[in-house]
Design an enzyme around this catalytic site. Sequence first.
Site, PDB file in Angstrom:
ATOM      1  CB  CYS A 196       2.663   1.285  -0.629  1.00 25.04           C
ATOM      2  SG  CYS A 196       1.794  -0.743   0.504  1.00 25.04           S
ATOM      3  CD  GLN A 224      -5.087   0.515  -7.734  1.00 27.14           C
ATOM      4  OE1 GLN A 224      -7.130   0.121  -7.797  1.00 27.14           O
ATOM      5  NE2 GLN A 224      -5.044  -0.488  -5.536  1.00 27.14           N
ATOM      6  CE  LYS A 248      -3.082  -3.825  -6.214  1.00 24.64           C
ATOM      7  NZ  LYS A 248      -4.159  -3.903  -4.604  1.00 24.64           N
ATOM      8  CG  HIS A 292       1.457   0.485  -4.444  1.00 24.09           C
ATOM      9  ND1 HIS A 292       3.124  -0.244  -3.956  1.00 24.09           N
ATOM     10  CD2 HIS A 292       0.811   0.270  -3.727  1.00 24.09           C
ATOM     11  CE1 HIS A 292       1.918  -1.128  -3.076  1.00 24.09           C
ATOM     12  NE2 HIS A 292       0.765  -0.783  -2.868  1.00 24.09           N
ATOM     13  CG  ASP A 317       0.951  -0.045 -10.155  1.00 23.24           C
ATOM     14  OD1 ASP A 317       0.779  -1.092 -10.830  1.00 23.24           O
ATOM     15  OD2 ASP A 317       1.841   0.443  -9.472  1.00 23.24           O
TER      16      ASP A 317
HETATM   17  C1  LIG Z   1      -1.213   1.646  -7.975  1.00 22.53           C
HETATM   18  C2  LIG Z   1      -0.402   0.162  -7.237  1.00 22.53           C
HETATM   19  N1  LIG Z   1       0.262  -0.621  -7.834  1.00 22.53           N
HETATM   20  C3  LIG Z   1       1.256  -2.414  -6.898  1.00 22.53           C
HETATM   21  C4  LIG Z   1       0.327  -2.400  -5.987  1.00 22.53           C
HETATM   22  C5  LIG Z   1       0.992  -3.505  -5.821  1.00 22.53           C
HETATM   23  O1  LIG Z   1       0.328  -4.965  -5.992  1.00 22.53           O
HETATM   24  P1  LIG Z   1       0.407  -6.623  -5.573  1.00 22.53           P
HETATM   25  O2  LIG Z   1       0.119  -6.308  -3.980  1.00 22.53           O
HETATM   26  O3  LIG Z   1      -0.962  -6.892  -5.684  1.00 22.53           O
HETATM   27  O4  LIG Z   1       1.357  -6.821  -5.995  1.00 22.53           O
HETATM   28  C6  LIG Z   1      -1.064  -1.654  -5.336  1.00 22.53           C
HETATM   29  C7  LIG Z   1      -1.463  -2.646  -4.732  1.00 22.53           C
HETATM   30  O5  LIG Z   1      -2.559  -2.241  -3.510  1.00 22.53           O
HETATM   31  C8  LIG Z   1      -1.343  -0.784  -6.197  1.00 22.53           C
HETATM   32  O6  LIG Z   1      -2.411  -0.015  -6.031  1.00 22.53           O
END
Ligand SMILES: Cc1ncc(COP(=O)(O)O)c(C=O)c1O
Length: 417
Positions: free
Chosen positions: A375, A212, A235, A132, A209
Amino acid sequence: MRQETRDRMGALDVQRIRKDFPVLERQVYGKSLVYLDNAATSQKPRQVIDALVRYYETYNANIHRAVHALGEEATAAYEEAREKVARFINAPSTESVIFTRNTTESINLVAYAWGRANVGAGDEIILTQMEHHSNLVPWQLLAQEKGASIRYIEITPEGTLELGNLSGMFSPRTKLLALPHVSNSLGTINPAAEIVGEAKRRGVTTLVDGAQATPHMPVDVQAVGADFYAFSSHKMLGPTGVGVLYGRRELLDEMPPFLGGGEMIRKVTFEGATWNDLPWKFEAGTPNIADAIAFGAAIDYLEALGMENVRRHEIEVTAYALDRLRTLDDITMYGPDDPEKRGGVVSFNFGDLHPHDVGTILDRHGVAIRAGHHCTQPLMRCLGVSGTARASFYVYNTQEEVEVLVEGLQAARDFFK
Ligand SMILES: Cc1ncc(COP(=O)(O)O)c(C=O)c1O
């Protein structure tokens, strides 16, 4: 067999769960809402909304420095939420659980506070092709500033990580390895503990990270073994505006602060300052008190369901969705075929329809999905597409809703024929 009966026999009592989510009662364009955009953000149960209202109606106050009853109550509730988070991810102590705004801020905290102190010219960072942007851009900024370089673990045609040559990716200059626990675009569950283990054996710092992962499956940060683990409340049934950075205590102790200001200091003079204890050293200013407390209510909710049950339910719904979508001509699906190897995310393209057109037609059927690059623009390039349509499931989704998705897709095809 009727849908309701089938769901009761599954891992979760979905019909009972749905009653806790007021938004699921609403209609969109005269159709019952089918919310399949959970990877972007989940809906919130009444228990979380009530926790927010209770805070603002009965004990709203700033925390940590108050000498009055409301301040003490708010402080206790905020710190209790931290204890819940620590227990939920099996962190060894609350000192290693820092509240941030979201996953993005958690990763930036590490990139700034740890990265600026530990990565220099000629050093190397290992990421994956399925990052992401949140776990990519902060490292690109760091690498550009310091003259470091980034290597990417490639993806296989199945949408898993190509780990055959993992050991060959490390060099004596490798300082950090970061990866997503679960891909938000492919659904792939990565063998995080195994990859982190390879890095640790070489003394490389690791970040996972978990945006998810924590909403959808049991996560034990000590078993994963990473130095840092980042995720977001919104989430996982909690409010927006709160995230978590779990960090290994020794590293957090060594790291300089990220943001300066109130709360994060012990003593300030005109000449300088010393830092507060962990975790507050990394929580400058008034934090998002209400949302952190309500995040605690979301964790209570998930724990009452049981994360093993959440995971089993998602496997059931995802397996059903994969089977049903496969019956459509002209559908291309991304990520592993085996639902046991993926989270509740199904990305696809449908004939030559643009994902945005697919999303718009589905919207008219009351079905909310996501369309675009999610993203993950570099990953889309690897897949050879500009974007995908993405349906993502959670605890309240049913097989009946998958049927509405399939009907909507058939309608989209007929519309553009
Ligand atoms: C795998 C992953 N990492 C990071 C993020 C970023 O999360 P946030 O927008 O809550 O910072 C997301 C959000 O869709 C994500 O799916």
